[in-house]
Design a protein around this motif. Structure first.
Motif, PDB file in Angstrom:
ATOM      1  N   ALA A 181       0.308   6.836  -1.378  1.00  0.00           N
ATOM      2  CA  ALA A 181       0.073   6.892   0.069  1.00  0.00           C
ATOM      3  C   ALA A 181      -0.338   8.296   0.519  1.00  0.00           C
ATOM      4  O   ALA A 181      -1.014   8.462   1.529  1.00  0.00           O
ATOM      5  CB  ALA A 181       1.319   6.439   0.821  1.00  0.00           C
TER       6      ALA A 181
ATOM      7  N   GLY B  88       0.782  -1.231   0.000  1.00  0.00           N
ATOM      8  CA  GLY B  88       0.000   0.000   0.000  1.00  0.00           C
ATOM      9  C   GLY B  88       0.814   1.282   0.000  1.00  0.00           C
ATOM     10  O   GLY B  88       0.274   2.370   0.189  1.00  0.00           O
ATOM     11  N   PHE B  89       2.124   1.154  -0.223  1.00  0.00           N
ATOM     12  CA  PHE B  89       2.951   2.373  -0.249  1.00  0.00           C
ATOM     13  C   PHE B  89       2.715   3.126  -1.562  1.00  0.00           C
ATOM     14  O   PHE B  89       2.031   4.124  -1.574  1.00  0.00           O
ATOM     15  CB  PHE B  89       4.431   2.018  -0.019  1.00  0.00           C
ATOM     16  N   GLY B  90       3.273   2.608  -2.631  1.00  0.00           N
ATOM     17  CA  GLY B  90       2.998   3.197  -3.945  1.00  0.00           C
ATOM     18  C   GLY B  90       3.420   4.645  -4.103  1.00  0.00           C
ATOM     19  O   GLY B  90       2.812   5.384  -4.879  1.00  0.00           O
TER      20      GLY B  90
ATOM     21  N   ASN C 123       7.035   2.043   5.119  1.00  0.00           N
ATOM     22  CA  ASN C 123       5.583   1.977   5.238  1.00  0.00           C
ATOM     23  C   ASN C 123       5.164   0.955   6.304  1.00  0.00           C
ATOM     24  O   ASN C 123       4.463   1.287   7.269  1.00  0.00           O
ATOM     25  CB  ASN C 123       5.001   1.594   3.875  1.00  0.00           C
TER      26      ASN C 123
END
Lengths: 255, 472
Positions: free
Chosen positions: A189, A183-185, A225
């Motif tokens: 985020a 879920g960092f991306g 993250n």
């Protein structure tokens, strides 16, 4: 997904691209990667003028700004040495996106040549240096989170695991949905914090559920993250970049 | 930014929906597992995906020619072909056909293009009743909701919710939450509609140019009913669905079914090549094919974005998307959700309307990894992010530069300036590392669920120097 990759013979000299995230947040991981290569009798060149691969702007749609920064790296890494990158994400950017970035420009050839010389750290240790690791550490249970870029763009998930499996006192545990993104991306985020939060908390829970003492990743974006979330939740899990982890467990072999 | 606010509201709403977290997520897990089991040999899968990509790319490369060939062959077969540039045109074509047959009831098979057209709403405004006959679509019609998935439209609904819904809408039928019972109830209701409707509508999965054949993939038999029972059949589809040869269908069908639901083949596969011929006992007397453009030609013009049009609508990209799994289909606010929707829909509607969709991805690549026709979805998401912020007025994407803000552009300009001047960069990093204790420990939404990252005492640049690593 990735084409059959060819690896060079063991070189005398390599370039090291430390990445901006490591520079500021995890320099010890960057250094550990350099020391691992150096220990194999290879000279590691760290151009002091290097900065960032350009990915943050590139993935945010600001191509002109990204290209300017990437161009600067083309200048810094112009000799014919392999370029080792301790990040699947940044390596993926340089290997797979530089050719696209500079297509049709005067730097096209330079970008393509550079791209062909880029290797992610673990694949370089595994396939080019054929490194053998002697584990000097005490028994530990770990969970490995392989970044999406390392897994899908660079195709080095097996190399990550292969190195860890060389360490005899390390037990590698498998978290559920381990292939899923943390879920960092990058700017994701920031732009979609609620979705990112949901993803990272699920990822962190899956890792905690394995009972691992340490979380390992080959990418500092994921590490920042997931570890940031674990720390926020006050979970007693260490986190390490794979280079630091391997170096810490093996470096006393050199006297 | 009105559209951003609306998107974020929908996302928050979805994230608060417990059902998405539990049953929806496990439904996605189930679809992923089924796909995986359907492709046991990775090498064979790669060969097949490569073939699928090749077939679709080939079809698109001669789209104009193939569409003409399709039209001619359909015509020869007795299928009437209609061209619709815009949604309004397509809706009016359907309306005219309905009116020509004095039809006030349309029985529909599953069609995402009819969703794109908002056909039901349009026809209802003209006094025509539309009945969805795909069970999932029928459930949603009763609930007054759009589909949340292109293959399994009602996958966001639980069995109990569906039972409740049936009970509300059909109080005379005894309550049951038994799946078989519910299906039988729907079947009985719909069966009467099939006989009453003078016109049936369907989508098209593949239109074969060389034979003028319309292929329809389905599992419930409602598609076959829609296309054979009423005297008139209207097929609506996008212009990109054409393929060159009949021999191209088996590999595409194999890819579609296995990627979508893990089935080797669907229960029904219809190949429609002509209306009822003399002496034949069934089939419609008239068939109409409506070919809709609605922005597809514009997508077609771009060498890179054209790959969007390869899509065969299997839905594998959404099943594998970690974002879709969290927010469900409705949050996207577009006809087609998920990764493919995030590249296709903003190109059709404009980045000024759906420009948030390309940013709502971590670019993790799970979608491209499973796409049966090798659409480079992350690359196209990235491209659309560029289109949304570029300000050079080049390129043809609708709503270009609509997402560029002075602040964001300023940040990236500054970032670019610092990162292309090594001395300045090193100085900046030196200062940040030295002042790390003074930096804020709360950084916007990042620290709402995380501790702030720990800035190092010294940069790697410094450590490398100190440890004697050469610069050249």
């Amino acid at each position: 997904m990735t084409e059959e990759k060819r690896y060079p013979e063991k070189p005398e000299k390599v370039y090291y691209f430390g990445t901006c995230l490591i520079d500021l947040l995890y320099p010890e991981a960057g250094l550990a990667g350099m020391q691992l290569i150096q220990r194999e009798g290879i000279e590691v060149v760290f151009p002091q003028d290097q900065t960032c691969c350009g990915q943050p702007a590139w993935n945010s749609g600001y191509r002109v700004e990204a290209i300017r920064v990437a161009q600067h790296q083309l200048d810094c890494f112009n000799e014919d040495y392999p370029i080792v990158v301790p990040s699947g994400s940044c390596a993926g950017m340089m290997r797979h996106h530089y050719p696209e970035m500079f297509k049709g420009s005067t730097d096209e050839l330079r970008a393509n040549t550079l791209a062909g010389r880029v290797f992610e750290l673990t694949e370089f240790l595994e396939h080019v240096l054929k490194i053998t690791l002697e584990d000097l550490g005490s028994p530990v249970k770990v969970a490995l989170h392989t970044s999406c870029a390392a897994r899908r763009e660079m195709g080095v998930a097996t190399e990550h695991e292969a190195l860890l499996k060389q360490l005899s006192n390390v037990e590698l545990l498998q978290q559920s949905r381990k292939e899923e993104c943390c879920g960092f991306g990058g700017t994701f985020a920031v732009k979609h914090p609620a979705i990112s939060a949901e993803m990272v908390s699920e990822k962190a829970n899956a890792i905690t559920a394995t009972g691992a003492d340490t979380l390992i990743s080959g990418d500092c974006g994921c590490l920042m993250n997931i570890a940031g979330h674990l720390e926020y939740q006050e979970k007693q899990i260490d986190s390490r970049h794979i280079a630091s982890f391997i170096w810490e467990r093996t470096h006393a072999t050199e006297r | 930014m009105q559209q951003s606010a609306e998107f974020h509201t929908r996302v928050e709403h979805a994230l608060a929906n417990g059902q998405i977290k539990t049953s929806f997520r496990s439904a996605m897990d189930g679809l992923m597992a089924k796909r995986k089991a359907a492709f046991p040999d990775p090498e064979a899968l790669e060969t097949l995906r490569f073939r699928g990509a090749q077939i679709r790319a080939n079809s698109l490369s001669k789209l104009h020619e193939l569409l003409e060939q399709l039209e001619n062959n359909c015509h020869k077969n007795g299928i009437q072909v209609h061209w619709a540039e815009r949604i309004e045109d397509a809706n009016n074509i359907v309306l005219t056909i309905m009116q020509n047959h004095q039809a006030d009831l349309l029985i529909k098979g599953k069609s995402m293009v009819s969703e794109e057209m908002e056909l039901n709403r349009f026809l209802e405004q003209h006094g025509i009743e539309c009945i969805e006959s795909d069970l999932g679509e029928y459930i949603l019609q009763l609930a007054g909701e759009p589909p949340s998935h292109i293959v399994a439209p009602a996958i966001h609904k639980s069995r109990q919710q569906i039972a409740q819904l049936f009970n509300e809408k059909f109080p005379d039928i005894p309550y049951s939450d038994d799946v078989d019972r519910l299906t039988r109830n729907a079947r009985e209701i719909l069966r009467k509609k099939f006989y009453a409707a003078r016109v049936g509508l369907s989508g098209v999965n593949f239109a074969v140019a060389e034979t003028g054949t319309l292929c329809l993939v389905e599992n419930e038999g409602n598609g076959r009913m829609c296309t054979t029972v009423p005297p008139v059949h209207i097929a609506v589809t996008g212009i990109e669905k054409v393929v060159e040869k009949l021999e191209h269908i088996p590999p595409l069908l194999k890819l579609l079914c296995r990627s979508a639901t893990g089935q080797a083949i669907t229960t029904y596969f219809n190949m429609i090549t002509s209306p009822r011929k003399q002496g034949e006992k069934d089939g419609p007397e008239e068939i109409h094919l409506v070919l809709l453009d609605n922005g597809r030609s514009r997508i077609y013009e771009d060498d890179e974005l054209i790959t969007t049009l390869r899509c065969i609508r299997c839905g594998a990209c959404m099943n594998h998307c970690p974002v879709y799994a969290r927010i469900g289909g409705h949050a996207y606010g577009s006809t087609i959700p998920g990764p493919i929707g995030s590249i296709l829909e903003p190109q059709k509607a404009g980045l000024d309307k759906l420009g948030d969709l390309p940013s709502a991805s971590t670019l993790c690549g799970a979608c491209a990894e499973v796409c049966p026709v090798h659409i480079p979805i992350p690359k196209l998401l990235n491209r659309l992010r560029f289109e949304r912020t570029r300000n050079d007025h080049a390129g043809a994407t609708l709503g270009q530069s609509s997402g560029r803000t002075v602040m964001e552009a300023g940040i990236w300009k500054g970032w670019s300036w610092v990162h292309s001047q090594p001395r300045l960069y090193r100085l900046a990093m030196y200062i940040i590392t030295r002042l790390r204790k003074l930096l804020p420990q709360r950084i916007g939404p990042w620290t709402q669920v995380r501790k702030a990252p720990h800035i190092a005492q010294k940069t790697l640049h410094e450590l490398a120097l100190k440890e004697g690593f050469n610069d050249k």
